[in-house]
Design a protein around this motif. Structure first.
Motif, mmCIF file in Angstrom:
data_model
loop_
_atom_site.group_PDB
_atom_site.id
_atom_site.type_symbol
_atom_site.label_atom_id
_atom_site.label_comp_id
_atom_site.label_asym_id
_atom_site.label_seq_id
_atom_site.Cartn_x
_atom_site.Cartn_y
_atom_site.Cartn_z
ATOM 1 N N SER A 1 0.828 -1.202 0.000
ATOM 2 C CA SER A 1 0.000 0.000 0.000
ATOM 3 C C SER A 1 0.862 1.250 0.000
ATOM 4 O O SER A 1 0.573 2.226 -0.703
ATOM 5 C CB SER A 1 -0.919 0.011 1.233
ATOM 6 O OG SER A 1 -1.825 -1.055 1.208
ATOM 7 N N SER B 1 -5.158 -3.670 -0.496
ATOM 8 C CA SER B 1 -4.260 -2.561 -0.806
ATOM 9 C C SER B 1 -4.876 -1.596 -1.808
ATOM 10 O O SER B 1 -4.555 -0.408 -1.818
ATOM 11 C CB SER B 1 -2.933 -3.105 -1.350
ATOM 12 O OG SER B 1 -2.272 -3.889 -0.366
ATOM 13 N N TYR B 2 -5.769 -2.094 -2.672
ATOM 14 C CA TYR B 2 -6.485 -1.251 -3.625
ATOM 15 C C TYR B 2 -7.867 -0.847 -3.106
ATOM 16 O O TYR B 2 -8.676 -0.321 -3.866
ATOM 17 C CB TYR B 2 -6.645 -1.982 -4.957
ATOM 18 C CG TYR B 2 -5.429 -1.934 -5.841
ATOM 19 C CD1 TYR B 2 -5.183 -0.841 -6.673
ATOM 20 C CD2 TYR B 2 -4.518 -2.991 -5.855
ATOM 21 C CE1 TYR B 2 -4.068 -0.805 -7.501
ATOM 22 C CE2 TYR B 2 -3.399 -2.964 -6.677
ATOM 23 C CZ TYR B 2 -3.178 -1.875 -7.495
ATOM 24 O OH TYR B 2 -2.075 -1.838 -8.307
ATOM 25 N N GLN B 3 -8.125 -1.119 -1.840
ATOM 26 C CA GLN B 3 -9.409 -0.790 -1.205
ATOM 27 C C GLN B 3 -10.574 -1.491 -1.906
ATOM 28 O O GLN B 3 -11.641 -0.909 -2.115
ATOM 29 C CB GLN B 3 -9.643 0.720 -1.208
ATOM 30 C CG GLN B 3 -8.599 1.500 -0.442
ATOM 31 C CD GLN B 3 -8.916 2.968 -0.433
ATOM 32 O OE1 GLN B 3 -9.767 3.416 0.322
ATOM 33 N NE2 GLN B 3 -8.237 3.724 -1.284
ATOM 34 N N VAL C 1 -5.452 -2.072 7.013
ATOM 35 C CA VAL C 1 -4.661 -1.219 6.134
ATOM 36 C C VAL C 1 -3.684 -0.319 6.851
ATOM 37 O O VAL C 1 -2.876 0.331 6.208
ATOM 38 C CB VAL C 1 -5.586 -0.346 5.254
ATOM 39 C CG1 VAL C 1 -6.482 -1.193 4.417
ATOM 40 C CG2 VAL C 1 -6.401 0.611 6.106
ATOM 41 N N LEU D 1 -4.370 6.474 1.041
ATOM 42 C CA LEU D 1 -4.334 5.172 0.400
ATOM 43 C C LEU D 1 -4.525 5.355 -1.092
ATOM 44 O O LEU D 1 -5.134 6.322 -1.540
ATOM 45 C CB LEU D 1 -5.441 4.266 0.965
ATOM 46 C CG LEU D 1 -5.238 3.807 2.401
ATOM 47 C CD1 LEU D 1 -6.469 3.069 2.867
ATOM 48 C CD2 LEU D 1 -4.021 2.920 2.521
#
Length: 596
Positions: free
Chosen positions: A74, A156-158, A558, A593
């Motif tokens: 992230s 990590s990419y939500q 996260v 993020l």
């Protein structure tokens, strides 16, 4: 409310809903297992076959995902070129896959040789069944592990939908296999369901990973700085989780010599006593962690001590009555959940008695989670691992010397587990007390004294209600069993709350304030800067951002649950920027993020 805060709340709500659904399905799976297969040497072989594969999962995925891969990947996505981030990601994913393939092939090849490590007393037909099941479990856990690592890319990419669905699909596949294949194949049919569920969960995660990595280099670069950072971060967490799994395997191994059904009794008793730890203890500890990390990074030691003290008191306030209630109602709970089909009344008594001796660990293990996070907040990952290693090894030695020689059976295993858990938390508490020059021991003692009085009253009321319902309605039918458990739990909770009010326990006020704030403002209230509930010195520290304890789930994934101390550093940086007149300081959950 900021857009980032709303996104965190939405993700937290989704993950918590999925977690609840997965837990419900997990309980349905256990009920279906007991109903179809009962508790016997075959179920012992089935549960024992998970031992080493689960250890593989803990070492590779449990330590590498939240503690290492997600924060590093992230961070690279947010601060550097996506291609560079994927260089690290592919190096880690390929290295992890190679390790998992190696473990899987070794496990399949040497399944028979692994038996003494997992169940030393298996012989004849049971040993042959164990070998077959182990050879089926290793490939299943390979796909489960790869699915877990792929979920790290989603997080990590939500992206949360597919990770949320994975465990649900996994449990549904096992439940279907129990009823469809179980009558024909026995417990091996359930193992087929485990494999199908693992593959299905993996298949859900792969398409997104392939789309995001399209055009990216899939190279295995052991010299990649990001990969080295991941490996450095994952070692302490992997060791801690590995020790826990080693303890589980050791208990199952010893139980294999305690008669048919012993491993199954320990397994179900463990699942039940872990439930309040996961629901209350871990959630409350994760809620406190971002605040602790921020205060530690800013050097606010007085606030750190107060937050830790408040967190401990709130955990004890909830888990103490939960442990006592579970001990008193152990047999009614086990009877309601499991005594169906081939699971007999004798199996119920065995599991329930074992559960009773595990219940002190509910309080101890919940507090251990918080103390571990407190050490992590100070960027100390070694101390919790060393203490855990010492207590696990001591417990194993006691079990071998006492339980086997004195023939104490599963009750001895449960007792030793509770004792070592209490020793673990006391050692951590003393080390933290010395480091912080106190943790508010006097306030904790007062809370424990009052809580013990309330728990004693709860015990009497719950036991009396359970006995009354049993006399009036009996316990032969599911309806009567449900009424017995619900009435007993309801009466016990009411008695505990009444005593907490009479004894003027501050923790009750904190919990009621939290509930009222959630009901009155739809979970949108913003906490004071110190993370406590307004007007409550014993507030649920860090119960935001966003909603109640549920709101911290995404933060744990996260941010806070990753690099120890990272959340505190982020908070310090935000404050520093605000002082410079730049971007205003943000709450703990609003770290930048990718894609935000």
């Amino acid at each position: 409310m900021s857009t980032s805060r709303r996104e965190i709340l939405k993700a937290a709500g989704l993950l918590m809903a999925a977690n609840v659904a997965s837990r419900v399905l997990g309980m349905v799976r256990d009920i279906a297992t007991t109903q179809t297969f009962g508790s016997n040497w075959r179920t012992d072989a089935y549960f024992a076959a998970f031992g080493i594969p689960d250890l593989m999962y803990m070492l590779v995925v449990g330590g590498g995902l939240s503690a290492a891969f997600i924060p590093v990947f992230s961070g690279l996505l947010a601060t550097r070129d996506e291609k560079e981030a994927w260089k690290t990601a592919t190096s880690f994913l390929m290295a992890a896959a190679a390790v998992l393939v190696g473990f899987t092939l070794l496990g399949i090849t040497f399944a028979r040789e692994l038996a003494p490590l997992v169940a030393y007393n298996f012989r004849g037909e049971q040993l042959e069944l164990f070998v077959r099941l182990t050879r089926m479990m290793f490939p299943a856990v390979f796909f489960t592990s790869m699915a877990g690592l792929a979920m790290g890319v989603h997080f990590s990419y939500q992206r949360f939908w597919m990770p949320a669905l994975g465990p649900i699909v996994y449990n549904i596949a096992i439940i279907l296999s129990i009823y469809v294949l179980g009558p024909r194949m026995g417990v091996q049919g359930m193992a087929v369901g485990v494999f199908c569920g693992a593959v299905s969960s993996f298949a859900l995660q792969v398409p997104f990973v392939l789309r995001q990595s399209a055009g990216m280099p899939w190279k295995w670069d052991l010299g990649d700085p990001g990969l080295r950072r991941i490996m450095l971060l994952m070692v302490p967490t992997a060791l801690g989780l590995g020790l826990r799994q080693v303890n589980t395997v050791a208990e199952a191994n010893l139980a294999s010599g305690m008669g048919a059904g012993a491993i199954t009794a320990v397994r179900y008793a463990t699942r039940l006593y872990m439930l309040p730890i996961d629901v209350f203890g871990s959630s409350l500890a994760m809620a406190v962690y971002p605040v602790l990390a921020r205060q530690a990074a800013l050097g606010r030691q007085d606030e750190f001590r107060q937050t830790l003290n408040n967190g401990l008191r709130n955990i004890l306030f909830v888990t103490l009555p939960a442990a006592v209630g579970m001990a008193v109602l152990a047999e009614p709970i086990v009877r309601l959940l499991f005594q169906h089909g081939l699971f007999t009344a004798a199996d119920t008594r065995w599991t329930a008695t074992t559960l009773m001796f595990y219940t002190p660990a509910v309080v101890a293990q919940s507090a251990i989670v918080l103390f571990t996070r407190a050490f992590y907040a100070q960027q100390d990952t070694r101390t919790p691992v060393l203490v855990a290693a010492a207590t696990v090894l001591a417990g194993l030695g006691i079990n071998i010397a006492l339980v086997l020689t004195a023939h104490l059976g599963t009750l001895g295993l449960a007792t030793v587990s509770s004792i070592t858990s209490l020793a673990n938390v006391l050692i951590l508490a003393e080390l933290m007390r010395r480091r912080q020059h106190g943790i508010g021991g006097r306030h904790l003692a007062v809370m424990l004294a009052k809580g013990s009085v309330g728990a004693a009253v709860l015990s009497g009321v719950a036991g009396a209600v359970a006995a009354l319902v049993a006399r009036r309605l009996g316990v032969a039918h599911v309806g009567a069993q449900l009424i017995q458990v619900l009435a007993s739990v309801g009466g016990g909770v009411a008695a505990y709350v009444a005593m907490a009010w009479l004894l003027k326990m501050e923790e009750l006020q904190a919990v009621l304030q939290l509930v009222m704030r959630r009901l009155g403002r739809g979970g949108r209230s913003v906490p004071p800067a110190d993370g406590s509930l307004a007007g409550s010195p014993a507030g649920l520290e860090g119960a935001e951002p966003g909603s109640s304890v549920a709101g911290t789930v995404v933060d744990a994934v996260v941010a806070a649950g990753a690099d120890p101390g990272a959340e505190g550093v982020a908070g310090a940086a935000a404050e520093k920027e605000s002082r410079k007149g730049g971007r205003s300081g943000r709450s703990d959950g609003d770290a930048d993020l990718p894609g935000r």
